[in-house]
Design a protein around this motif. Structure first.
Motif, short mmCIF file in Angstrom:
data_model
loop_
_atom_site.label_atom_id
_atom_site.label_comp_id
_atom_site.label_asym_id
_atom_site.label_seq_id
_atom_site.Cartn_x
_atom_site.Cartn_y
_atom_site.Cartn_z
N ARG A 1 37.23 49.60 53.25
CA ARG A 1 37.11 48.13 53.29
C ARG A 1 37.61 47.51 51.98
N SER A 2 37.24 48.15 50.86
CA SER A 2 37.66 47.61 49.56
C SER A 2 39.18 47.65 49.43
N TRP B 1 40.56 44.82 51.58
CA TRP B 1 40.33 43.49 50.99
C TRP B 1 41.24 43.27 49.78
N LEU B 2 41.41 44.34 48.98
CA LEU B 2 42.32 44.23 47.82
C LEU B 2 43.75 43.95 48.29
N TYR C 1 44.65 42.58 51.08
CA TYR C 1 44.70 41.20 51.60
C TYR C 1 44.81 40.21 50.43
N MET C 2 43.97 40.44 49.42
CA MET C 2 43.94 39.50 48.28
C MET C 2 45.27 39.45 47.55
N ASN C 3 45.86 40.61 47.31
CA ASN C 3 47.06 40.63 46.47
C ASN C 3 48.36 40.65 47.29
N VAL D 1 47.46 36.82 50.62
CA VAL D 1 47.13 35.50 50.06
C VAL D 1 48.30 34.92 49.24
N PRO D 2 48.93 35.69 48.34
CA PRO D 2 50.06 35.11 47.60
C PRO D 2 51.23 34.73 48.50
N ARG E 1 50.98 33.54 51.45
CA ARG E 1 50.61 32.25 52.04
C ARG E 1 50.69 31.14 50.99
N THR E 2 50.25 31.45 49.77
CA THR E 2 50.22 30.43 48.72
C THR E 2 51.63 30.07 48.26
N TYR F 1 47.18 41.97 35.22
CA TYR F 1 45.75 41.89 35.57
C TYR F 1 44.87 42.56 34.52
N PHE G 1 41.32 41.14 34.81
CA PHE G 1 40.80 41.37 36.15
C PHE G 1 40.41 42.84 36.34
N VAL H 1 33.78 49.62 42.54
CA VAL H 1 35.13 49.98 42.99
C VAL H 1 35.72 51.05 42.08
N ARG I 1 40.42 35.51 33.03
CA ARG I 1 40.84 34.35 33.83
C ARG I 1 40.95 34.77 35.29
N LEU J 1 42.39 35.11 39.17
CA LEU J 1 43.73 35.27 39.75
C LEU J 1 44.21 33.90 40.23
N PHE K 1 46.46 32.68 42.15
CA PHE K 1 46.93 32.31 43.49
C PHE K 1 45.79 32.20 44.51
N LEU K 2 44.56 32.40 44.04
CA LEU K 2 43.40 32.27 44.95
C LEU K 2 42.79 30.89 44.82
N GLU L 1 37.96 31.79 47.78
CA GLU L 1 38.52 33.15 47.91
C GLU L 1 38.20 34.00 46.68
N LEU M 1 36.27 37.12 47.90
CA LEU M 1 37.03 38.37 47.86
C LEU M 1 36.48 39.34 46.81
N THR N 1 33.55 40.96 48.60
CA THR N 1 33.93 41.91 49.66
C THR N 1 34.59 43.15 49.06
N ILE N 2 35.37 42.97 48.00
CA ILE N 2 35.99 44.12 47.34
C ILE N 2 34.90 45.02 46.73
N ARG N 3 33.85 44.40 46.21
CA ARG N 3 32.72 45.18 45.67
C ARG N 3 31.97 45.95 46.75
N LEU O 1 43.22 25.62 44.41
CA LEU O 1 43.72 26.82 43.75
C LEU O 1 43.16 26.87 42.33
#
Lengths: 248, 313
Positions: A8-9, A12-13, A15-17, A20-21, A23-24, A78, A84, A93, B91, B93, B95-96, B100, B104, B107-109, B136
């Motif tokens: 799942r992690s 989700w990672l 999806y996030m990276n 989402v970008p 779409r953005t 990151y 991050f 994680v 900082r 991300l 683009f979120l 999100e 996110l 959920t990632i955790r 954003l």
């Protein structure tokens, strides 16, 4: 973390990276295609169209290899700029989950680019099922190789700008010197050994074989696969052993 | 388990091209569970190094540190399952959007999607971010970005939160909102290790404090205990009539805007206050602030930054 949580992690990672970008900022997708299409254009024009299929095979490879470059840049950014990675380190994680998640996201991000080359290839010279499976397997192996290389390099940079220097060198060693966009016979015999130092040479020959551009004997196919698999495993091992998850 | 974090003879030495820098030297600290523990000090004092070792982001050189009873070096995965951190100068991300970012992260955790959504909505409301949920993060002010980062870890189910200067760059109202959220985290029974440059923040939130300088703990205890340990626990600001020479017999004198600041023991402080009033000077008398204590113990104001670059954390 259980296996279910790990999976799942990872998703989700990714999806996030990855999603989402896209779409953005959909324009980023064009940047993925810029280099492979430029090479394809150049090779096709310079060869009077005879190397068009080589350009398609090379474009696929370059698009997947760019996953490694993007991963290297993202990971460095990151880790050093956004911190991050530190946020993720201080969480359940694990490092492999993070790496696979980000690597998968980069692959997702490059999928539209690969789709363009698949469409061009299908239009110009459709391949048989065995060829298609070979192409898929080669791209998967190159993805693993590029990911391992990108992650290992990213963990050693103190500043994201350093990654740009290495990205150029890695691109030179993996995509320009090896015969990704042309047959290996085009390289002068005296320096051909240089091309054989890069694992992408073997990937390119397998791709070219799958497209019917080269006749590969059984033994040369075995050697190509063996080198590709072993170099990917070696780089993944280096990534697992040497990459820094906790700063020393 | 009564202690959230325990450090014993903890040392960290950074190696670099110019040699080595001792960031922490033999630090012993015990941080109890269910409280906010404040760590104050100037740049290069060792706060961030301590937090990064506890958050399993940095290896220690010698000594030991445990979080909730687990060794940070040998039982890392057990530690990581129970912690969350907002690193210094981190900082989000770009683009979120704000929703999100938090959702996110959860959920990632490993938080289930439905629970993550619920937690995200709750923390957005609590930190005054609900109206910005679709924005954003790259379009947010620096303060709001920081608040979103804090929201992220506060929404988690972690038992120990490492917040490394979480309110730096926030305006006073935003700082208060973060304080409220941190207090809520404590009501939930969690432990917060907070580093800060803002002494008022450390005093307002922390049940115990450690004052670090040069990689060592100079003072440790509750704010009251720390005050009691200070040599001159009273402060007077005297304006007009009295000169420096007349004030010096009562305590330590320094110049401030419009007069003098005197640190003194109780009896001389009272005596000086009476003298100043009898001579028609303006005088204010009170207990020393945390900032005063810092000045007395370290010899410099907390915002004085004379740390060499290689020693900076």
């Amino acid at each position: 973390m259980t296996e279910r949580h790990r999976l799942r992690s990872v998703l989700w990672l990714a999806y996030m990276n990855g999603i989402v970008p896209m779409r953005t900022q959909p324009l980023y997708l064009l940047s993925i295609l810029a280099s492979p299409l430029s090479f394809l254009f150049f090779v096709t024009v310079a060869s009077g169209g005879t190397l068009f299929l080589y350009g398609i095979a090379g474009g696929m490879l370059l698009t997947v290899l760019s996953v490694g470059t993007s991963l290297q840049t993202d990971m460095s950014h990151y880790r050093t700029d956004l911190k991050f990675q530190d946020v993720i380190v201080a969480s359940p994680v694990e490092a492999p989950v993070y790496v696979v998640g980000i690597a998968l996201s980069e692959l997702i991000y490059s999928l539209p680019g690969i789709a363009v080359f698949i469409a061009l290839g299908a239009w110009e010279a459709p391949v048989a099922l065995v060829g298609a499976v070979t192409i898929f397997a080669v791209l998967l192996m190159v993805w693993a190789l590029a990911t391992a290389l990108g992650f290992t390099l990213a963990t050693f940079f103190a500043d994201v700008r350093e990654t740009f220097v290495f990205s150029s060198l890695v691109s030179l060693g993996l995509t320009v010197l090896p015969p990704v966009y042309y047959p290996i016979s085009a390289i002068p015999a005296s320096v051909r050994w240089l091309a054989y130092l890069s694992p992408t040479t073997y990937a390119a020959m397998l791709m070219q074989g799958a497209f019917g551009l080269q006749h590969l004997t059984f033994s040369s196919q075995v050697i190509d696969w063996a080198v590709l698999i072993l170099s990917s495993l070696a780089l993944l091992s280096i990534a697992a052993l040497k990459a820094r998850w906790r700063d020393p | 388990m009564s202690n959230a974090v325990e450090a014993r003879a903890l040392s960290k030495t950074y190696r670099h091209s110019g040699g080595t820098t001792d960031a922490l030297s033999g630090v012993d600290l015990t941080i109890p569970t269910g409280r906010v523990y404040g760590m104050i000090g100037r740049n290069g004092a060792g706060k961030t190094t301590f937090v990064r070792i506890g958050a399993t982001q940095l290896a220690l050189t010698s000594g030991s540190m445990s979080v909730l009873g687990y060794d940070v070096m040998t039982e890392t995965s057990k530690v990581r399952a129970r912690i969350a951190a907002v690193p210094q100068e981190s900082r989000p991300l770009y683009f979120l959007n704000v929703f999100e970012l938090i959702y996110l992260y959860l959920t990632i955790r490993g938080t289930e999607a439905r629970d993550a959504r619920k937690r995200t909505e709750a923390v957005l409301a609590e930190l005054g971010l609900a109206d910005s949920r679709k924005r954003l993060v790259s379009h947010l002010s620096g303060g709001m970005r920081r608040r979103a980062m804090v929201a992220m870890v506060l929404a988690s189910d972690a038992d120990v939160l490492f917040l490394d200067e979480p309110t730096t760059g926030l305006d006073p109202i935003a700082r208060r909102e973060v304080w409220t959220a941190i207090r809520r985290a404590i009501r939930d029974g969690r432990t917060v290790l907070l580093t800060t440059h803002y002494l008022d923040e450390a005093e307002a939130l922390s049940s115990r404090l450690a004052l670090l300088d040069g990689g060592r703990v100079l003072l440790e205890g509750t704010p009251t205990e720390i005050r009691e340990r200070v040599r001159q626990p009273f402060r007077l600001v005297v304006s007009g009539v009295l000169g420096r020479a007349e004030l010096e017999p009562f305590g330590s004198v320094s110049t401030v805007e419009g007069g003098y600041l005197v640190f003194a023991k109780e009896a001389p402080a009272r005596e000086l206050a009476q003298l100043a009033l009898s001579k028609g000077a303006r005088v204010s008398l009170g207990p020393v602030t945390l900032e005063d204590i810092f000045l007395q113990v370290v010899g410099k104001a907390i915002d004085a930054d004379d740390v060499p670059a290689e020693a900076a954390e």
